[in-house]
Design a protein around this motif. Structure first.
Motif, PDB file in Angstrom:
ATOM      1  N   ASN A   6       0.836  -1.202   0.000  1.00 34.08           N
ATOM      2  CA  ASN A   6       0.000   0.000   0.000  1.00 34.08           C
ATOM      3  C   ASN A   6       0.872   1.253   0.000  1.00 34.08           C
ATOM      4  OD1 ASN A   6       0.995   0.222   2.584  1.00 34.08           O
ATOM      5  ND2 ASN A   6      -0.945  -0.236   3.612  1.00 34.08           N
ATOM      6  N   LYS A   7       0.222   2.417   0.035  1.00 32.54           N
ATOM      7  CA  LYS A   7       0.985   3.674  -0.045  1.00 32.54           C
ATOM      8  C   LYS A   7       1.774   3.936   1.221  1.00 32.54           C
ATOM      9  CE  LYS A   7       0.222   7.150  -2.565  1.00 32.54           C
ATOM     10  NZ  LYS A   7      -0.242   8.440  -3.114  1.00 32.54           N
ATOM     11  N   PHE A   8       1.441   3.295   2.329  1.00 31.30           N
ATOM     12  CA  PHE A   8       2.282   3.400   3.516  1.00 31.30           C
ATOM     13  C   PHE A   8       3.666   2.815   3.219  1.00 31.30           C
ATOM     14  CE2 PHE A   8       4.207   1.415   7.230  1.00 31.30           C
ATOM     15  CZ  PHE A   8       4.266   2.480   8.111  1.00 31.30           C
ATOM     16  N   ILE A   9       3.681   1.643   2.582  1.00 33.14           N
ATOM     17  CA  ILE A   9       4.957   1.023   2.192  1.00 33.14           C
ATOM     18  C   ILE A   9       5.690   1.938   1.208  1.00 33.14           C
ATOM     19  CG2 ILE A   9       6.026  -0.943   1.032  1.00 33.14           C
ATOM     20  CD1 ILE A   9       4.922  -1.640   3.771  1.00 33.14           C
ATOM     21  N   TYR A  10       4.953   2.537   0.294  1.00 29.81           N
ATOM     22  CA  TYR A  10       5.555   3.446  -0.693  1.00 29.81           C
ATOM     23  C   TYR A  10       6.277   4.601   0.011  1.00 29.81           C
ATOM     24  CZ  TYR A  10       5.912   6.839  -4.517  1.00 29.81           C
ATOM     25  OH  TYR A  10       6.378   7.746  -5.435  1.00 29.81           O
ATOM     26  N   TYR A  11       5.586   5.240   0.969  1.00 29.77           N
ATOM     27  CA  TYR A  11       6.203   6.371   1.658  1.00 29.77           C
ATOM     28  C   TYR A  11       7.364   5.918   2.545  1.00 29.77           C
ATOM     29  CZ  TYR A  11       2.380   9.311   0.030  1.00 29.77           C
ATOM     30  OH  TYR A  11       1.499  10.006  -0.762  1.00 29.77           O
ATOM     31  N   TYR A  12       7.245   4.728   3.116  1.00 28.57           N
ATOM     32  CA  TYR A  12       8.345   4.194   3.924  1.00 28.57           C
ATOM     33  C   TYR A  12       9.583   4.010   3.043  1.00 28.57           C
ATOM     34  CZ  TYR A  12       9.977   1.882   8.205  1.00 28.57           C
ATOM     35  OH  TYR A  12      10.617   1.580   9.372  1.00 28.57           O
ATOM     36  N   LEU A  13       9.390   3.388   1.871  1.00 21.79           N
ATOM     37  CA  LEU A  13      10.512   3.182   0.950  1.00 21.79           C
ATOM     38  C   LEU A  13      11.072   4.512   0.459  1.00 21.79           C
ATOM     39  CD1 LEU A  13       9.110   0.195  -1.161  1.00 21.79           C
ATOM     40  CD2 LEU A  13      10.860   0.102   0.624  1.00 21.79           C
ATOM     41  N   GLU A  14      10.211   5.490   0.286  1.00 22.37           N
ATOM     42  CA  GLU A  14      10.664   6.813  -0.157  1.00 22.37           C
ATOM     43  C   GLU A  14      11.597   7.439   0.875  1.00 22.37           C
ATOM     44  OE1 GLU A  14       8.790  10.965  -1.998  1.00 22.37           O
ATOM     45  OE2 GLU A  14       7.454   9.440  -1.172  1.00 22.37           O
ATOM     46  N   SER A  15      11.345   7.178   2.140  1.00 30.65           N
ATOM     47  CA  SER A  15      12.174   7.768   3.199  1.00 30.65           C
ATOM     48  C   SER A  15      13.576   7.158   3.240  1.00 30.65           C
ATOM     49  CB  SER A  15      11.499   7.578   4.562  1.00 30.65           C
ATOM     50  OG  SER A  15      11.627   6.232   5.018  1.00 30.65           O
ATOM     51  N   LEU A  16      13.740   5.963   2.659  1.00 27.78           N
ATOM     52  CA  LEU A  16      15.024   5.254   2.775  1.00 27.78           C
ATOM     53  C   LEU A  16      16.128   5.862   1.917  1.00 27.78           C
ATOM     54  CD1 LEU A  16      13.836   1.519   2.804  1.00 27.78           C
ATOM     55  CD2 LEU A  16      14.219   3.057   4.736  1.00 27.78           C
ATOM     56  N   LYS A  60       9.457  -0.794  10.374  1.00 30.24           N
ATOM     57  CA  LYS A  60       8.637  -0.665  11.575  1.00 30.24           C
ATOM     58  C   LYS A  60       7.207  -0.341  11.136  1.00 30.24           C
ATOM     59  CE  LYS A  60      12.007  -0.963  14.676  1.00 30.24           C
ATOM     60  NZ  LYS A  60      12.060  -2.005  15.693  1.00 30.24           N
ATOM     61  N   ILE A  61       6.258  -1.177  11.512  1.00 31.46           N
ATOM     62  CA  ILE A  61       4.900  -1.080  10.992  1.00 31.46           C
ATOM     63  C   ILE A  61       3.903  -0.780  12.119  1.00 31.46           C
ATOM     64  CG2 ILE A  61       3.104  -2.263   9.678  1.00 31.46           C
ATOM     65  CD1 ILE A  61       5.666  -1.783   8.102  1.00 31.46           C
ATOM     66  N   PRO A  62       3.091   0.268  11.980  1.00 29.74           N
ATOM     67  CA  PRO A  62       2.062   0.569  12.985  1.00 29.74           C
ATOM     68  C   PRO A  62       0.743  -0.131  12.633  1.00 29.74           C
ATOM     69  CG  PRO A  62       2.146   2.339  11.390  1.00 29.74           C
ATOM     70  CD  PRO A  62       3.156   1.313  10.941  1.00 29.74           C
ATOM     71  N   THR A  73      -3.309   3.762  11.910  1.00 36.54           N
ATOM     72  CA  THR A  73      -2.221   4.739  11.842  1.00 36.54           C
ATOM     73  C   THR A  73      -1.644   4.801  10.435  1.00 36.54           C
ATOM     74  OG1 THR A  73      -1.659   4.435  14.170  1.00 36.54           O
ATOM     75  CG2 THR A  73       0.056   5.343  12.755  1.00 36.54           C
ATOM     76  N   GLN A  74      -1.537   3.659   9.765  1.00 34.51           N
ATOM     77  CA  GLN A  74      -1.069   3.654   8.382  1.00 34.51           C
ATOM     78  C   GLN A  74      -1.953   4.543   7.512  1.00 34.51           C
ATOM     79  OE1 GLN A  74      -0.015  -0.099   6.471  1.00 34.51           O
ATOM     80  NE2 GLN A  74       0.191  -1.087   8.487  1.00 34.51           N
ATOM     81  N   ASN A  75      -3.258   4.437   7.706  1.00 33.86           N
ATOM     82  CA  ASN A  75      -4.187   5.254   6.906  1.00 33.86           C
ATOM     83  C   ASN A  75      -4.022   6.742   7.194  1.00 33.86           C
ATOM     84  OD1 ASN A  75      -5.360   3.078   5.549  1.00 33.86           O
ATOM     85  ND2 ASN A  75      -6.866   2.723   7.160  1.00 33.86           N
ATOM     86  N   HIS A  76      -3.794   7.088   8.472  1.00 31.75           N
ATOM     87  CA  HIS A  76      -3.521   8.495   8.819  1.00 31.75           C
ATOM     88  C   HIS A  76      -2.283   8.992   8.066  1.00 31.75           C
ATOM     89  CE1 HIS A  76      -6.527   9.429  11.804  1.00 31.75           C
ATOM     90  NE2 HIS A  76      -6.216   8.379  12.540  1.00 31.75           N
ATOM     91  N   ILE A  77      -1.252   8.182   8.065  1.00 33.91           N
ATOM     92  CA  ILE A  77       0.015   8.561   7.427  1.00 33.91           C
ATOM     93  C   ILE A  77      -0.162   8.673   5.912  1.00 33.91           C
ATOM     94  CG2 ILE A  77       2.370   7.761   6.938  1.00 33.91           C
ATOM     95  CD1 ILE A  77       2.322   6.531   9.807  1.00 33.91           C
ATOM     96  N   ILE A  78      -0.885   7.711   5.336  1.00 31.40           N
ATOM     97  CA  ILE A  78      -1.152   7.753   3.898  1.00 31.40           C
ATOM     98  C   ILE A  78      -1.881   9.055   3.526  1.00 31.40           C
ATOM     99  CG2 ILE A  78      -2.528   6.704   2.040  1.00 31.40           C
ATOM    100  CD1 ILE A  78      -1.954   3.966   3.406  1.00 31.40           C
TER     101      ILE A  78
END
Length: 371
Positions: free
Chosen positions: A108-118, A147-149, A153-158
């Motif tokens: 999902n887009k949470f994973i996308y944003y996590y990968l973007e931060s790397l 690290k996965i919430p 919380t993932q939806n809030h971040i997305i």
């Protein structure tokens, strides 16, 4: 003290984020390139995603197609580049074939944003160290610890980062509209036929001149090799733009510069007074009754590259291109046209600054969110 304690965390809800490997969270498909003999420009074939060249601003831009299907990626999948430059991302919108320069991740887009931060944390750079070419393999990606919430919380971040992306997208769209608007003005104000020109309620005919009738040229005496200190209040420019500040200037009026030899030969730039250029460029100055802003934009409509000579060190001489014929209106109309283009460029520059500032703001938030 660990790095995690040094960096402030951005959190919507205080909760424990569990540690998970990316390969356990998402299906990951490594790309496999089809034979180049099966590449095509036929849009009826399957889109081929090979690498960074196919990703622009987080989206896939179809460039090459293939009649041979190796590995597939589907709409909604995350595309990650695995060869230099490693770590670029896009959300796929097509049924696509993926080459060896990318992998496809069902996340999902949470994973996308996590990968973007790397990428800004140099994670990919560290993983690719030691390889002949900068690259990461399947195990590198699958064993990434995230690290996965909770889903909430993932939806809030997305939603949070999607809102920032939407702002960036709108700014980029507006910037693109101004680029097209400027192109329209350039084509129609400087049209070949008087009857087709955009005018400012002026009716006087434009008069024909040669460039030597409206411009004078002056060479700089400054060599970049002679300047070691980055001191002073006056900007110094080279072929690629700003170089350093120095403690003197050659020009006390606005001027146009043209790169006269070497890299970037023929490139034009506008400079405000109290600045200088190095001796790879020349100053172009307007004669009396000619507006410098108007001339700067008019010069951009001329193919000066046809006057470039030399192969090992290309060069361009004023004595050659000064014979170019141009049509020019009255000084009043020149000033209005010049101001119009200056205003458009200022608007575009401000939009670009806003885009860059918002992108940097997002980067900072990504670093704090995904510590």
């Amino acid at each position: 003290m660990s790095e995690e304690k040094l960096v402030p965390k951005l959190r919507f809800i205080e909760e424990t984020w569990s540690s998970e490997k990316l390969g356990n969270l998402c299906k990951i498909t490594m790309g496999q390139s089809p034979s180049s003999k099966n590449y095509s420009k036929n849009s009826n074939d399957t889109i081929l995603i090979q690498g960074n060249a196919d990703l622009i601003s987080g989206k896939i831009v179809p460039r090459i197609y293939t009649s041979e299907i190796t590995k597939l990626s589907y709409p909604g999948d995350i595309i990650l580049t695995v060869r230099a430059p490693v770590g670029d991302l896009a959300i796929n919108e097509f049924d696509s074939c993926i080459g060896r320069g990318v992998c496809s991740i069902k996340g999902n887009k949470f994973i996308y944003y996590y990968l973007e931060s790397l990428k800004d944390k140099h994670v990919w750079e560290r993983l690719s160290q030691g390889s002949t070419f900068e690259s990461v393999n399947s195990n590198d990606i699958k064993n990434l610890n995230l690290k996965i919430p909770s889903n909430s919380t993932q939806n809030h971040i997305i939603n949070f980062f999607t809102a920032i992306d939407t702002k960036i997208e709108l700014l980029q769209k507006k910037h693109g509209e101004y680029i097209r608007f400027k192109q329209y003005l350039m084509q129609n104000i400087f049209a070949d036929k008087s009857a087709e020109k955009l005018r400012f309620n002026f009716t006087d005919d434009w008069k024909q001149y040669k460039l030597k009738d409206v411009l004078t040229v002056k060479s700089s005496s400054i060599s970049i090799n002679q300047l070691e200190e980055n001191t002073g209040d006056y900007p110094l420019y080279g072929a690629s733009g700003f170089l350093k500040n120095i403690d003197f200037c050659e020009m006390d009026v606005d001027y146009i510069s043209i790169v006269k030899d070497g890299s970037g030969v023929g490139n034009l730039s506008f400079h405000e007074k109290n600045s200088s250029i190095v001796n790879t460029s020349q100053y172009l100055l307007p004669k009396k009754n000619f507006n410098i802003n108007f001339l700067y934009y008019l010069l951009q409509t001329i193919n000066l590259m046809k006057y470039v000579n030399g192969s090992s060190i290309p060069h361009i001489y004023f004595k050659d291109y000064c014979i170019e014929k141009i049509n020019i209106p009255s000084l009043d109309e020149q000033e209005k046209i010049g101001k119009l283009f200056v205003d458009v460029d200022i608007t575009m520059e401000n939009l670009n600054k806003n885009i860059n500032a918002t992108q940097e703001f997002k980067k900072g938030l990504l670093q704090q969110m995904f510590v």
